[in-house]
Design an enzyme around this catalytic site. Sequence first.
Site, PDB file in Angstrom:
ATOM      1  N   LYS A  37       8.459  -2.802  -4.851  1.00 45.32           N
ATOM      2  CA  LYS A  37       7.621  -2.108  -3.879  1.00 45.32           C
ATOM      3  C   LYS A  37       8.493  -1.405  -2.834  1.00 45.32           C
ATOM      4  O   LYS A  37       9.590  -1.856  -2.507  1.00 45.32           O
ATOM      5  CB  LYS A  37       6.681  -3.095  -3.172  1.00 45.32           C
ATOM      6  CG  LYS A  37       5.702  -3.791  -4.107  1.00 45.32           C
ATOM      7  CD  LYS A  37       4.656  -2.824  -4.637  1.00 45.32           C
ATOM      8  CE  LYS A  37       3.636  -3.518  -5.521  1.00 45.32           C
ATOM      9  NZ  LYS A  37       4.170  -3.992  -6.800  1.00 45.32           N
ATOM     10  N   ASP A  38       7.949  -0.320  -2.300  1.00 48.66           N
ATOM     11  CA  ASP A  38       8.651   0.513  -1.329  1.00 48.66           C
ATOM     12  C   ASP A  38       9.117  -0.271  -0.104  1.00 48.66           C
ATOM     13  O   ASP A  38       8.448  -1.202   0.350  1.00 48.66           O
ATOM     14  CB  ASP A  38       7.727   1.629  -0.843  1.00 48.66           C
ATOM     15  CG  ASP A  38       8.181   3.001  -1.303  1.00 48.66           C
ATOM     16  OD1 ASP A  38       9.383   3.165  -1.532  1.00 48.66           O
ATOM     17  OD2 ASP A  38       7.335   3.896  -1.424  1.00 48.66           O
ATOM     18  N   LYS A  39      10.254   0.139   0.439  1.00 50.50           N
ATOM     19  CA  LYS A  39      10.736  -0.425   1.697  1.00 50.50           C
ATOM     20  C   LYS A  39      10.031   0.220   2.880  1.00 50.50           C
ATOM     21  O   LYS A  39       9.624  -0.460   3.823  1.00 50.50           O
ATOM     22  CB  LYS A  39      12.255  -0.218   1.817  1.00 50.50           C
ATOM     23  CG  LYS A  39      12.851  -0.706   3.133  1.00 50.50           C
ATOM     24  CD  LYS A  39      14.358  -0.498   3.151  1.00 50.50           C
ATOM     25  CE  LYS A  39      14.966  -0.993   4.459  1.00 50.50           C
ATOM     26  NZ  LYS A  39      16.445  -0.813   4.493  1.00 50.50           N
TER      27      LYS A  39
END
Length: 342
Positions: free
Chosen positions: A75-77
């Site tokens: 998942k995106d930071k």
Amino acid sequence: MSLPHAHGGPVAEASLKACPEDFQVFECMHVTPEGEGEHLWLEIEKTGWNTEDVAMWLAKAAGIHRLSVGYSGLKDKHAVTRQWFSLHLPGKVDPDFDWPEGVHLMQALRHRRKLNRGTHRANRFVIRATHFCGDADLLEARLDAIAAQGIPNYFGEQRFGRGAGNLVRGKEWLMGGEAPRKKALRSIWLSAVRSDLFNQVLAERVSRGVWNRVLAGDILQPEGSRGLFMADDDAEAAARVISGEVHPTAPMPGVAGMASSGPCRQLEQQILAPSQAVIDGLCREGVDEIRRATRLPVQDLQWSLQQDQEGENTLQVAFRLPAGAFATTVMAELVRSPEPSA
């Protein structure tokens, strides 16, 4: 590369990811922890952390090996994301974590099995596009088209690394250049290269208007399945593709697997011929060719356009995508985002 749009290009301008809260992701799990077992499953909401860093922190905080921590997807930071992790704790009580800033526990449940990659089937996205400037009627028509027809299943630019660096280095390596120094980089570079080759084939199909239509010799994939079958073996293939029951596919090259034929094969070979040296490198690395659907259904699509007291418009869009799909490809059919400043 600049990828052609399926529905005519963006209908508005807006800013994306002005803050992490503008991009929210929620895993849709089909597995429910049973409440007992050696594995502690944690649903975590994170901001400013990538998935692997959270996994490493959990391993250290629980006093276990990193390989004893599982998760389903990356998942995106730079977003607000909610996902599950598992910790293998045989004979141990649940740890008392002192959670760091940006990481919040939503729930903790025991389960008999480790959480493995690819366990979740879909992600739910809630995206805000701020400083929206465009015609609401055109926007509604575009959203209706996307809901009805889906979009091309491109890999998003984040697959290729900052400035497409992973793609560039991967190509150089496969053509005889410097190999990745870290084992983890090998899969990242290989993935970037194969994703780019897939995008090239899909882009040509979009340009020809056949990304959502069957070609003679196509290999098809049923919606929600990983299975494949030859289009020529099904007399109803064309109608089933139009209805959305099955999707055309394009290759992620490697060691030859199930091959298309006829006009479909000719198109794929034509597009991939200039990259044969790179494909040969993929084969030397023992990467197997796989197929990926060319069409991406966008499910449960909802949207609203709101205006604040200063007169600024914000578009909020929510939708569900299968795991492995990119929300940025949906937004690219809707809005054009100004280039970020240096």
